[in-house]
Design an enzyme around this catalytic site. Structure first.
Site, short mmCIF file in Angstrom:
data_model
loop_
_atom_site.label_atom_id
_atom_site.label_comp_id
_atom_site.label_asym_id
_atom_site.label_seq_id
_atom_site.Cartn_x
_atom_site.Cartn_y
_atom_site.Cartn_z
N SER A 199 1.02 -1.16 -0.25
CA SER A 199 -0.16 0.39 -0.32
C SER A 199 0.79 1.30 0.11
CB SER A 199 -1.39 -0.10 1.45
OG SER A 199 -1.54 1.16 1.34
N TYR A 228 -1.95 -1.88 10.58
CA TYR A 228 -1.95 -1.68 9.31
C TYR A 228 -1.09 -1.28 8.56
CZ TYR A 228 -3.85 -1.54 5.01
OH TYR A 228 -3.78 -1.56 3.54
N LYS A 239 2.13 -3.18 6.52
CA LYS A 239 2.07 -3.71 5.26
C LYS A 239 4.06 -3.25 5.20
CE LYS A 239 -1.40 -4.16 3.36
NZ LYS A 239 -1.89 -5.71 2.59
#
Ligand code: WQD
Length: 341
Positions: free
Chosen positions: A127, A152, A156
């Site tokens: 992302s 989160y 990544k």
């Protein structure tokens, strides 16, 4: 022999669109999903669009190492596209252990199974969140990754590093990380699309739900940012264009055309669009008026981010094609499809 691609999390929003494009490009696909954040409709939609009734589907959890090993025993896998992960920024702040356990363990299990089965190509779903509030725009793949602002986002970054380090240690494993900007829209058939559970966190599902009357009013988070109209700038990438980027990346891997054993590509349009511009474009293309108001800034939002896509354009031979109008029309068609089913 046809190459076979394993799509983990293949029943979800991005996974279902990628599965369609892979099948249409002539790949065999095995879809695996634990159905924790989707229902069967995504997979059913894929079958309907492609007319393929016999797509292998395995309901399983990628945190179950033995199940991942069994999957690799059962199928000869040429590449894995790994989507299976949790993705809600706010929830990750409230439940970090859940996010670290799920997102890291599932990739670890894929890496271990790849190693124990003589190697594999692994495409990881990363992302643009890894760039944080970038000092220079647009961001290139060389732009620094900034400390993540949510668990989160941190998963990544850690997963990218796990893939990079594993590739460096094992010549039989190659990896690509695709850094997505803001995926939006739905398949032109309106048979698959995004299925947010509860109140949507993301802008476009919130807009479509407001337009259909499921939500009374869209809150635009902040109109005093240092941008031309005061609202945040993002790079909204059409979901089918995004799916096509996966096909291009996986083809580069299975055809042995990678220049390095671990590569990173931005997947965006290269075009910044403000929240207000997106809202007006949605209203205009779909011929309706949206009820919205300005609200406080949302904590954790970056002011502006958009991609330099030249590396993906050049190396993957890929470029975003659908216009914002087409994409927003597809998002609305999907919401109407949902309302009618
Ligand atoms: C876009 C813009 C909001 C909702 C997130 C994740 C990222 C990625 C994609 C996910 C922002 C504004 C939004 C609303 C609004 N990963 N907005 N009202 O935050 O850029 O990226 O989703 O799986 O990692 O962080 O996307 O769609 O939430 O917001 O005004 O009700 O719309 O403030 O400027 P974001 P988004």
């Amino acid at each position: 022999m046809k190459k076979r691609i394993l799509v983990s999390g293949g029943a979800g929003y991005i996974g279902s669109h990628v599965t369609v494009e892979l099948l249409e490009a002539g790949y065999e696909v095995v879809v695996a999903d634990n159905m924790s954040n989707c229902d069967r409709s995504g997979f059913e939609g894929v079958r309907q669009i492609t007319g393929k009734e016999d797509i292998p589907f395995v309901e399983m959890d990628f945190c179950d190492a033995a199940a991942v090993e069994r999957l690799f025993d059962e199928y000869r896998i040429d590449a894995v596209i790994h989507f299976a992960a949790f993705k809600a920024v706010g929830e990750s702040v409230a439940e970090p252990i859940k996010y670290y356990r799920n997102n890291l363990t599932s990739l670890l299990n894929v890496l271990e199974a790849a190693r124990s089965h003589g190697g594999c190509n692994i495409l990881f779903s990363s992302s643009a969140t890894v760039y944080g509030e970038a000092a220079e725009l647009p961001v290139t793949e060389q732009s620094p990754r900034l400390p993540a602002t949510s668990p989160y986002g941190n998963t990544k970054q850690i997963c990218e590093d796990m893939l990079r380090d594993t590739v460096a240690s094992d010549r039989s494993i190659r990896g690509i990380a695709l850094r997505y900007f803001n995926p939006i829209g739905a398949h032109p058939s309106a048979l698959i699309g995004e299925l947010p559970r509860g109140v949507p966190n993301n802008l476009v599902p919130y807009i479509t739900q407001t337009a259909i009357g499921k939500r009374s009013c869209l809150s635009i988070f902040g109109n005093d940012y240092p941008t031309p109209d005061g609202t945040c700038l993002r790079d909204y990438i059409d979901i089918v264009d995004l799916a096509r980027a996966h096909v291009a990346a996986v083809t580069r891997m299975v055809e042995g055309r990678m220049k390095e054993d671990y590569e990173i590509f931005n997947v965006g349009t290269g075009r910044p669009v403000s929240v207000l511009e997106l809202v007006s474009a949605f209203e205009q293309v779909n011929g309706l008026k949206l009820n919205y108001r300005f609200a406080d800034r949302r904590p954790g939002d970056v002011v502006a981010i958009w991609a330099d896509t030249s590396l993906a354009n050049r190396e993957l031979g890929w470029t975003a094609r659908r216009t914002l109008a087409e994409t927003l029309a597809s998002a609305w068609a999907w919401e109407k499809h949902l309302a009618g089913r």
